[in-house]
Design a protein around this motif. Structure first.
Motif, PDB file in Angstrom:
ATOM      1  N   ALA A  34      -4.922   2.368 -15.563  1.00 40.58           N
ATOM      2  CA  ALA A  34      -6.023   3.287 -15.889  1.00 40.58           C
ATOM      3  C   ALA A  34      -7.240   2.494 -16.372  1.00 40.58           C
ATOM      4  O   ALA A  34      -8.387   2.820 -16.036  1.00 40.58           O
ATOM      5  N   ALA A  35      -6.992   1.458 -17.142  1.00 42.53           N
ATOM      6  CA  ALA A  35      -8.106   0.634 -17.632  1.00 42.53           C
ATOM      7  C   ALA A  35      -8.801  -0.086 -16.469  1.00 42.53           C
ATOM      8  O   ALA A  35     -10.031  -0.209 -16.438  1.00 42.53           O
ATOM      9  N   VAL A  36      -8.010  -0.540 -15.501  1.00 47.18           N
ATOM     10  CA  VAL A  36      -8.591  -1.200 -14.325  1.00 47.18           C
ATOM     11  C   VAL A  36      -9.448  -0.198 -13.548  1.00 47.18           C
ATOM     12  O   VAL A  36     -10.579  -0.500 -13.139  1.00 47.18           O
ATOM     13  N   ALA A  37      -8.909   1.012 -13.343  1.00 45.10           N
ATOM     14  CA  ALA A  37      -9.652   2.028 -12.588  1.00 45.10           C
ATOM     15  C   ALA A  37     -10.954   2.379 -13.315  1.00 45.10           C
ATOM     16  O   ALA A  37     -12.012   2.488 -12.695  1.00 45.10           O
ATOM     17  N   ALA A  65      -3.978   1.636 -10.395  1.00 48.15           N
ATOM     18  CA  ALA A  65      -5.447   1.744 -10.302  1.00 48.15           C
ATOM     19  C   ALA A  65      -5.844   2.414  -8.988  1.00 48.15           C
ATOM     20  O   ALA A  65      -6.784   3.224  -8.949  1.00 48.15           O
ATOM     21  N   ALA A  66      -5.111   2.106  -7.910  1.00 44.70           N
ATOM     22  CA  ALA A  66      -5.421   2.705  -6.601  1.00 44.70           C
ATOM     23  C   ALA A  66      -5.323   4.227  -6.690  1.00 44.70           C
ATOM     24  O   ALA A  66      -6.208   4.958  -6.235  1.00 44.70           O
ATOM     25  N   ARG A  67      -4.220   4.681  -7.276  1.00 49.04           N
ATOM     26  CA  ARG A  67      -4.010   6.130  -7.387  1.00 49.04           C
ATOM     27  C   ARG A  67      -5.106   6.774  -8.245  1.00 49.04           C
ATOM     28  O   ARG A  67      -5.665   7.814  -7.887  1.00 49.04           O
ATOM     29  N   VAL A  76     -10.148   4.201  -1.134  1.00 49.72           N
ATOM     30  CA  VAL A  76      -9.345   3.053  -1.586  1.00 49.72           C
ATOM     31  C   VAL A  76      -8.401   2.594  -0.476  1.00 49.72           C
ATOM     32  O   VAL A  76      -7.704   3.416   0.124  1.00 49.72           O
ATOM     33  N   HIS A  77      -8.390   1.303  -0.213  1.00 52.38           N
ATOM     34  CA  HIS A  77      -7.373   0.705   0.653  1.00 52.38           C
ATOM     35  C   HIS A  77      -6.533  -0.246  -0.189  1.00 52.38           C
ATOM     36  O   HIS A  77      -7.042  -0.875  -1.119  1.00 52.38           O
ATOM     37  N   VAL A  78      -5.251  -0.333   0.155  1.00 51.93           N
ATOM     38  CA  VAL A  78      -4.356  -1.245  -0.577  1.00 51.93           C
ATOM     39  C   VAL A  78      -3.737  -2.221   0.417  1.00 51.93           C
ATOM     40  O   VAL A  78      -3.299  -1.825   1.506  1.00 51.93           O
ATOM     41  N   ALA A  79      -3.727  -3.483   0.029  1.00 54.47           N
ATOM     42  CA  ALA A  79      -3.046  -4.506   0.839  1.00 54.47           C
ATOM     43  C   ALA A  79      -2.073  -5.241  -0.076  1.00 54.47           C
ATOM     44  O   ALA A  79      -2.387  -5.511  -1.241  1.00 54.47           O
ATOM     45  N   ALA A  80      -0.884  -5.551   0.452  1.00 54.09           N
ATOM     46  CA  ALA A  80       0.125  -6.199  -0.396  1.00 54.09           C
ATOM     47  C   ALA A  80       0.527  -7.538   0.191  1.00 54.09           C
ATOM     48  O   ALA A  80       0.571  -7.718   1.414  1.00 54.09           O
ATOM     49  N   TRP A  81       0.817  -8.458  -0.691  1.00 51.61           N
ATOM     50  CA  TRP A  81       1.351  -9.751  -0.261  1.00 51.61           C
ATOM     51  C   TRP A  81       2.848  -9.626  -0.009  1.00 51.61           C
ATOM     52  O   TRP A  81       3.374 -10.147   0.972  1.00 51.61           O
ATOM     53  N   ALA A  82       3.539  -8.913  -0.865  1.00 47.26           N
ATOM     54  CA  ALA A  82       4.996  -8.767  -0.740  1.00 47.26           C
ATOM     55  C   ALA A  82       5.366  -7.462  -1.431  1.00 47.26           C
ATOM     56  O   ALA A  82       4.606  -6.949  -2.243  1.00 47.26           O
ATOM     57  N   PRO A  83       6.523  -6.888  -1.101  1.00 46.03           N
ATOM     58  CA  PRO A  83       6.910  -5.642  -1.761  1.00 46.03           C
ATOM     59  C   PRO A  83       7.135  -5.861  -3.255  1.00 46.03           C
ATOM     60  O   PRO A  83       7.422  -6.989  -3.686  1.00 46.03           O
ATOM     61  N   PRO A  84       7.013  -4.792  -4.047  1.00 45.73           N
ATOM     62  CA  PRO A  84       7.213  -4.945  -5.495  1.00 45.73           C
ATOM     63  C   PRO A  84       8.632  -5.402  -5.819  1.00 45.73           C
ATOM     64  O   PRO A  84       9.580  -4.977  -5.170  1.00 45.73           O
ATOM     65  N   ARG A  85       8.727  -6.254  -6.853  1.00 48.65           N
ATOM     66  CA  ARG A  85      10.051  -6.780  -7.225  1.00 48.65           C
ATOM     67  C   ARG A  85      10.482  -6.341  -8.614  1.00 48.65           C
ATOM     68  O   ARG A  85      11.563  -6.706  -9.053  1.00 48.65           O
ATOM     69  N   THR A  86       9.625  -5.674  -9.350  1.00 50.75           N
ATOM     70  CA  THR A  86      10.060  -5.181 -10.671  1.00 50.75           C
ATOM     71  C   THR A  86      10.189  -3.657 -10.586  1.00 50.75           C
ATOM     72  O   THR A  86       9.544  -3.014  -9.746  1.00 50.75           O
ATOM     73  N   ALA A  91       8.012   1.606  -9.058  1.00 55.87           N
ATOM     74  CA  ALA A  91       7.675   3.001  -9.372  1.00 55.87           C
ATOM     75  C   ALA A  91       6.184   3.253  -9.140  1.00 55.87           C
ATOM     76  O   ALA A  91       5.797   4.299  -8.607  1.00 55.87           O
ATOM     77  N   ALA A  92       5.357   2.282  -9.504  1.00 51.24           N
ATOM     78  CA  ALA A  92       3.905   2.450  -9.302  1.00 51.24           C
ATOM     79  C   ALA A  92       3.585   2.484  -7.804  1.00 51.24           C
ATOM     80  O   ALA A  92       2.745   3.266  -7.352  1.00 51.24           O
ATOM     81  N   ARG A  93       4.283   1.649  -7.040  1.00 51.83           N
ATOM     82  CA  ARG A  93       4.089   1.633  -5.580  1.00 51.83           C
ATOM     83  C   ARG A  93       4.505   2.978  -4.980  1.00 51.83           C
ATOM     84  O   ARG A  93       3.796   3.536  -4.117  1.00 51.83           O
ATOM     85  N   ALA A  94       5.624   3.525  -5.461  1.00 51.46           N
ATOM     86  CA  ALA A  94       6.126   4.787  -4.928  1.00 51.46           C
ATOM     87  C   ALA A  94       5.166   5.934  -5.240  1.00 51.46           C
ATOM     88  O   ALA A  94       5.058   6.889  -4.463  1.00 51.46           O
ATOM     89  N   ALA A  95       4.456   5.821  -6.344  1.00 51.49           N
ATOM     90  CA  ALA A  95       3.539   6.900  -6.718  1.00 51.49           C
ATOM     91  C   ALA A  95       2.206   6.824  -5.965  1.00 51.49           C
ATOM     92  O   ALA A  95       1.388   7.739  -6.047  1.00 51.49           O
ATOM     93  N   TRP A  96       1.984   5.738  -5.252  1.00 51.95           N
ATOM     94  CA  TRP A  96       0.763   5.602  -4.425  1.00 51.95           C
ATOM     95  C   TRP A  96       1.088   6.166  -3.043  1.00 51.95           C
ATOM     96  O   TRP A  96       1.951   5.641  -2.339  1.00 51.95           O
ATOM     97  N   ASP A  97       0.416   7.229  -2.655  1.00 51.62           N
ATOM     98  CA  ASP A  97       0.810   7.886  -1.407  1.00 51.62           C
ATOM     99  C   ASP A  97      -0.078   7.491  -0.228  1.00 51.62           C
ATOM    100  O   ASP A  97       0.025   8.072   0.853  1.00 51.62           O
ATOM    101  N   GLY A  98      -0.912   6.495  -0.400  1.00 46.95           N
ATOM    102  CA  GLY A  98      -1.722   6.015   0.723  1.00 46.95           C
ATOM    103  C   GLY A  98      -1.029   4.872   1.434  1.00 46.95           C
ATOM    104  O   GLY A  98       0.039   4.413   1.014  1.00 46.95           O
ATOM    105  N   PRO A  99      -1.624   4.402   2.523  1.00 48.82           N
ATOM    106  CA  PRO A  99      -1.021   3.288   3.270  1.00 48.82           C
ATOM    107  C   PRO A  99      -1.154   1.955   2.520  1.00 48.82           C
ATOM    108  O   PRO A  99      -2.026   1.809   1.661  1.00 48.82           O
TER     109      PRO A  99
END
Ligand code: NPW
Ligand code: K
Length: 454
Positions: A34-37, A65-67, A76-86, A91-99
């Motif tokens: 939220a602070a980043v957004a 922040a994306a959400r 907002v576009h999101v690009a990832a280097w690798a899938p989340p590992r924590t 959970a944050a990735r799952a809550a982002w419903d964009g590509p």
């Protein structure tokens, strides 16, 4: 002092304490995202945004922040280097419903948010990350780093490969050493700290803040405000700068132990004699600027060391000090990197670790000067200066710093606090003096800097 600075391990411990007290890591990540957004919204006004997410919790902050930004109507576009590992990042990735597109395929956007790696970076970025990061940073109009620019060493400020320049870095929870240490600090742009509810009690490191210094009261007289003695030597100009700085930093009485000419009329000048330093009213002795390194210089240094008064040891005094450590009197040593290496030899570790080890060995406060000056006390406390103008890289500015610290010591501050206060005054005077300053200008502007500390 304000603004604690934490190493990555200290940050993890502070986070663990908050989690143990009942706040989940997801809550902390929600606050961080939220602070980043919020920072992005204020900084870039809702322009189209690309967020790069890494595999750890820094990436998790990016997904949050994306959400948040999309909920405000930002593209907002999101690009990832690798899938989340924590778990929290998943959970944050799952809550982002964009590509989410792979990093190498990401199109540039006017605002780039780097949430690839933060305090968990363990090694240099390989080219498959560094190259797209560089391309996307070059294609953006504004760049915001989440916690740290990816590729900088959080604890030592090292730049582990080609890291782009950012316009804003949002430190999460606390500052880290890299936010102030070079070369990393130069890549961060403006640094802001987001409060995410992770306190840092007992932090040993702080960013040096404006000191609170007393104004003279009705009961004060020139000696109670502090008497500084400056020991001169072969180059009288340097001692004059130190003496002038002590006067303008607020000392009530400055004695220059030299009969020569120059300096303000208010400067008290006496022919050099070691006995001058036995005056019990002396609150600090500044020795080193322009001292020289011959037998006469050595004798003057010995007289200063024998006086038992608080000392500022700078320049040539440092070159003569090697066999005299540890010191008995309270003292501040003010070496630049070259003087430091000559006095303490090659030391391993970050600037913080080296300054700390040197302070322990010297039994004195060590102020290791540079674009990122670090003050270390023998008890491990660290102060790091906020960024100061590059115009300070000019002859005689170190003599001014020594004099300002002398005034702080004579005014009654202990050595660590005196060094930090003197350094702050010096940086503030430089900001006031402006471009192409010379050391004499700093002396003049110290008075206003001192006035800002009431
Ligand atoms: N402290 C707090 O209170 C809060 C902190 N928060 C946030 O958490 C961040 C710290 O998170 P973090 O510990 O998960 O580390 P992070 O920087 O995301 O990277 C770790 C991952 O990257 C990997 N990796 C490392 N180097 C690599 C390389 N060169 N190239 C490739 N991979 C590399 C590493 O893998 P490994 O080294 O095991 O291979 C691991 O998977 C912090 O900066 C802040 O943003 C907030 O969310 C909430 C409150
Ligand atoms: K980052």
């Amino acid at each position: 002092m304000s603004d604690p600075i934490l190493t990555a391990a200290e940050m993890r411990a502070a986070e663990a304490a908050v989690i143990a007290a009942g706040t989940s890591v997801d809550t902390l990540m929600a606050r961080a995202g939220a602070a980043v957004a919020e920072a992005a919204w204020r900084f870039a006004g809702g322009c189209p945004t690309l967020i790069l997410c890494g595999p750890g919790n820094n990436g998790g902050d990016g997904y949050v922040a994306a959400r948040r930004l999309r909920a405000r109507g930002v593209s907002v576009h999101v690009a990832a280097w690798a899938p989340p590992r924590t778990d929290a990042a998943r959970a944050a990735r799952a809550a982002w419903d964009g590509p989410v597109v792979p990093l190498e395929d990401a199109p540039a956007a006017p605002l780039l948010i780097d949430a690839l790696f933060g305090t968990g970076l363990t090694r240099p970025l390989d080219d498959a990350i560094a190259a797209p990061l560089d391309r996307l940073a070059a294609g953006a109009a504004l760049r915001l780093a989440v916690d740290l620019p990816s590729g900088v060493g959080s604890d030592d400020g090292a730049v582990l490969g080609p890291v782009p320049r950012f316009d804003l870095t949002l430190a999460l929870g606390s500052l880290k050493p890299a936010h102030l240490l070079q070369p990393a600090a130069a890549l961060m742009g403006r640094v802001a700290v987001a409060d995410i509810g992770v306190p840092a009690p007992g932090a040993t490191m702080h960013r040096i803040a404006r000191p609170l210094l007393p104004e003279p009261g009705p009961a004060d007289h020139k000696y109670s405000r502090g008497m500084v003695a400056v020991v001169p030597g072969a180059m009288p100009g340097a001692a004059l700068l130190a003496a002038g700085a002590a006067q303008r930093a607020g000392a009530g009485y400055v004695l220059l132990a030299d009969e020569g000419a120059g300096g303000a009329d208010a400067l008290v000048r006496r022919r050099w004699s070691p006995d001058l330093l036995t005056d019990a009213r002396i609150g600090a002795i500044v020795v080193g600027p322009g001292l020289g390194r011959d037998d006469d210089a050595r004798a003057r240094l010995e007289a200063a060391l024998a006086a038992g008064r608080p000392l500022v040891l700078d320049a040539d005094a440092l070159a003569l000090l090697r066999d005299r450590l540890p010191l008995e009197a309270p003292a501040v040593l003010t070496p630049h990197e070259g003087e430091f290496a000559r006095l303490f030899g090659d030391m391993p570790g970050s600037k913080i670790e080296r300054a700390r080890a040197a302070a322990r060995r010297a039994g004195a406060v060590v102020l290791l000067k540079g674009a990122d000056s670090v003050v270390a006390a023998p008890d491990s406390r660290i102060g790091i200066a906020p960024p100061a103008p590059g115009w300070l890289a000019s002859a005689g500015t170190g003599d001014v710093l020594a004099g300002a610290i002398g005034a702080m010591l004579a005014g009654g501050l202990p050595p660590f606090e005196a060094a930090c206060a003197g350094l702050w005054l010096h940086g503030d005077a430089a900001r006031r003096a402006g471009p192409a300053l010379i050391a004499d200008d700093l002396v003049t502007h110290l008075a206003a800097a001192r006035g800002a500390c009431a």
